[in-house]
Design a protein around this motif. Structure first.
Motif, PDB file in Angstrom:
ATOM      1  N   UNK A 177       0.851  -1.193   0.000  1.00  0.00           N
ATOM      2  CA  UNK A 177       0.000   0.000   0.000  1.00  0.00           C
ATOM      3  C   UNK A 177       0.889   1.245   0.000  1.00  0.00           C
ATOM      4  N   UNK A 178       0.616   2.236  -0.880  1.00  0.00           N
ATOM      5  CA  UNK A 178       1.419   3.462  -0.877  1.00  0.00           C
ATOM      6  C   UNK A 178       1.285   4.226   0.428  1.00  0.00           C
ATOM      7  N   UNK A 179       2.310   4.968   0.767  1.00  0.00           N
ATOM      8  CA  UNK A 179       2.296   5.810   1.959  1.00  0.00           C
ATOM      9  C   UNK A 179       1.184   6.852   1.804  1.00  0.00           C
ATOM     10  N   UNK A 180       0.273   6.954   2.817  1.00  0.00           N
ATOM     11  CA  UNK A 180      -0.827   7.937   2.718  1.00  0.00           C
ATOM     12  C   UNK A 180      -0.335   9.361   2.525  1.00  0.00           C
ATOM     13  N   UNK A 181       0.894   9.653   2.965  1.00  0.00           N
ATOM     14  CA  UNK A 181       1.417  11.015   2.825  1.00  0.00           C
ATOM     15  C   UNK A 181       2.089  11.239   1.479  1.00  0.00           C
ATOM     16  N   UNK A 182       1.996  10.234   0.594  1.00  0.00           N
ATOM     17  CA  UNK A 182       2.639  10.351  -0.712  1.00  0.00           C
ATOM     18  C   UNK A 182       1.924  11.387  -1.569  1.00  0.00           C
ATOM     19  N   UNK A 183       2.511  11.680  -2.682  1.00  0.00           N
ATOM     20  CA  UNK A 183       1.945  12.691  -3.581  1.00  0.00           C
ATOM     21  C   UNK A 183       0.617  12.220  -4.155  1.00  0.00           C
ATOM     22  N   UNK A 188      -3.169   8.226  -6.703  1.00  0.00           N
ATOM     23  CA  UNK A 188      -4.014   7.868  -7.836  1.00  0.00           C
ATOM     24  C   UNK A 188      -3.613   6.530  -8.446  1.00  0.00           C
ATOM     25  N   UNK A 189      -2.346   6.143  -8.284  1.00  0.00           N
ATOM     26  CA  UNK A 189      -1.876   4.901  -8.879  1.00  0.00           C
ATOM     27  C   UNK A 189      -1.959   3.733  -7.913  1.00  0.00           C
ATOM     28  N   UNK A 190      -2.804   3.868  -6.887  1.00  0.00           N
ATOM     29  CA  UNK A 190      -2.880   2.855  -5.846  1.00  0.00           C
ATOM     30  C   UNK A 190      -3.800   1.691  -6.209  1.00  0.00           C
ATOM     31  N   UNK A 191      -4.069   1.493  -7.484  1.00  0.00           N
ATOM     32  CA  UNK A 191      -4.820   0.311  -7.913  1.00  0.00           C
ATOM     33  C   UNK A 191      -3.834  -0.856  -7.883  1.00  0.00           C
ATOM     34  N   UNK A 192      -3.836  -1.580  -6.784  1.00  0.00           N
ATOM     35  CA  UNK A 192      -2.865  -2.658  -6.603  1.00  0.00           C
ATOM     36  C   UNK A 192      -3.289  -3.945  -7.294  1.00  0.00           C
ATOM     37  N   UNK A 193      -4.584  -4.062  -7.571  1.00  0.00           N
ATOM     38  CA  UNK A 193      -5.111  -5.247  -8.246  1.00  0.00           C
ATOM     39  C   UNK A 193      -5.902  -4.797  -9.475  1.00  0.00           C
ATOM     40  N   UNK A 194      -5.213  -4.552 -10.591  1.00  0.00           N
ATOM     41  CA  UNK A 194      -5.923  -4.122 -11.808  1.00  0.00           C
ATOM     42  C   UNK A 194      -6.840  -5.218 -12.339  1.00  0.00           C
ATOM     43  N   UNK A 219      -9.131  -2.804  -8.388  1.00  0.00           N
ATOM     44  CA  UNK A 219      -9.359  -2.749  -6.946  1.00  0.00           C
ATOM     45  C   UNK A 219      -8.192  -2.013  -6.296  1.00  0.00           C
ATOM     46  N   UNK A 220      -8.526  -0.960  -5.538  1.00  0.00           N
ATOM     47  CA  UNK A 220      -7.526  -0.153  -4.844  1.00  0.00           C
ATOM     48  C   UNK A 220      -7.782  -0.218  -3.342  1.00  0.00           C
ATOM     49  N   UNK A 221      -7.221  -1.197  -2.641  1.00  0.00           N
ATOM     50  CA  UNK A 221      -7.420  -1.284  -1.191  1.00  0.00           C
ATOM     51  C   UNK A 221      -6.783  -0.091  -0.493  1.00  0.00           C
ATOM     52  N   UNK A 222      -7.357   0.291   0.636  1.00  0.00           N
ATOM     53  CA  UNK A 222      -6.884   1.494   1.329  1.00  0.00           C
ATOM     54  C   UNK A 222      -6.133   1.203   2.630  1.00  0.00           C
ATOM     55  N   UNK A 223      -6.342   0.029   3.204  1.00  0.00           N
ATOM     56  CA  UNK A 223      -5.706  -0.239   4.494  1.00  0.00           C
ATOM     57  C   UNK A 223      -4.674  -1.358   4.439  1.00  0.00           C
ATOM     58  N   UNK A 224      -4.899  -2.355   3.599  1.00  0.00           N
ATOM     59  CA  UNK A 224      -3.954  -3.447   3.466  1.00  0.00           C
ATOM     60  C   UNK A 224      -4.129  -4.107   2.105  1.00  0.00           C
TER      61      UNK A 224
END
Length: 286
Positions: A177-183, A188-194, A219-224
């Protein structure tokens, strides 16, 4: 859950642990040699210790370690879970660790869905899928859930979420998961499961067996990131899209995830020959 994960990861590092144990023992021998009493005894021990440290006496073990386990399969007791199916376990050594393999899933919903399995990133997942496919484990089983995250859930012959083979194995190739403080661009690119991603799903998480997901939307999970990725759909997009549009109804637990229309895996195969098998049908349709 945490203790189960720890146990699996320790098993996965068995070869490393054995190496460290031998190294520690050699160090203890060296210290005993250096502190030995008696000139003659010390000399013998120094020579013997030098040979030991050099690996002369453990050449067989070194060979075994170099050809050590690629994958560790943690056994399960079928007598404690009647939803499990006894099929033995895959090999632990001499398994493919590079390249890709083709998985072909023929369902009652249309053309076969083909998947490129990422052997390099998930060798144990690929080995398990190939092994179970060779046992016809998946044939004539239903994909019994269409999940709200945009994935169809398959691979459990019991249809309960508790079924699978009598072994489990650890996660591989799990996205971060990308760092929440990231740009903003990173967020926007946090779709970890296209769409088209194929993952394993364990119960509990991190304890994988036969169950897998095929994502029919991003699917872009937000916590894990709870699923380890094993491959990507390369054919049968229309079939996957059709499955994603099937209406869901409440299951026995009251969750609206049960497909109103049956999704049956008629056959699932893995191997180099699959690409050749699928190609004629594609050309025949053209």
């Amino acid at each position: 859950m945490a203790s189960s994960k720890d146990r699996q990861r320790k098993l996965a590092r068995a070869k490393y642990d054995r190496q460290m144990a031998r190294r520690a023992e050699r160090e203890r021998v060296r210290r005993r040699v250096m502190a030995g009493v008696g000139t003659g005894l010390a000399l013998v021990l120094i020579v013997g210790g030098g040979l030991w440290i050099g690996g002369v006496f453990d050449s067989d073990d070194t060979t075994s370690t170099e050809a050590g386990d690629t994958c560790i399969w943690t056994p399960l007791d079928a007598s404690k879970n009647t939803d499990l199916t006894e099929v033995g376990t895959p090999e632990t050594t001499n398994l493919p660790e590079s390249g890709t393999e083709t998985m072909s899933i023929t369902t009652n919903q249309g053309d076969p869905i083909t998947v490129s399995l990422d052997v390099a990133s998930a060798p144990c997942a690929a080995a398990s899928l190939s092994y179970l496919a060779g046992k016809q484990f998946y044939d004539d089983t239903d994909c019994y859930e269409i999940m709200a995250i945009g994935a169809v859930h398959c691979g459990d012959p019991s249809g309960t979420g508790q079924g699978g083979p009598t072994y489990t194995f650890y996660d591989e190739n799990t996205p971060v998961i990308p760092d929440p403080s990231a740009s903003a661009s990173a967020t926007e690119s946090a779709v970890l499961y296209p769409k088209g991603t194929v993952t394993l799903i364990g119960n509990p998480a991190g304890s994988n067996g036969s169950q897998f997901l095929i994502f029919f939307k991003d699917y872009a999970p937000t916590t894990e990131a709870p699923y380890s990725i094993v491959g990507q759909v390369t054919g049968g997009d229309d079939t996957l899209a059709k499955i994603g549009k099937i209406t869901t109804v409440a299951d026995d637990a009251g969750e609206k995830v049960k497909p109103k229309e049956k999704i049956t895996i008629q056959s699932l195969t893995v191997g180099a020959d699959d690409a050749a098998t699928v190609a004629p049908s594609a050309s025949a349709q053209s």
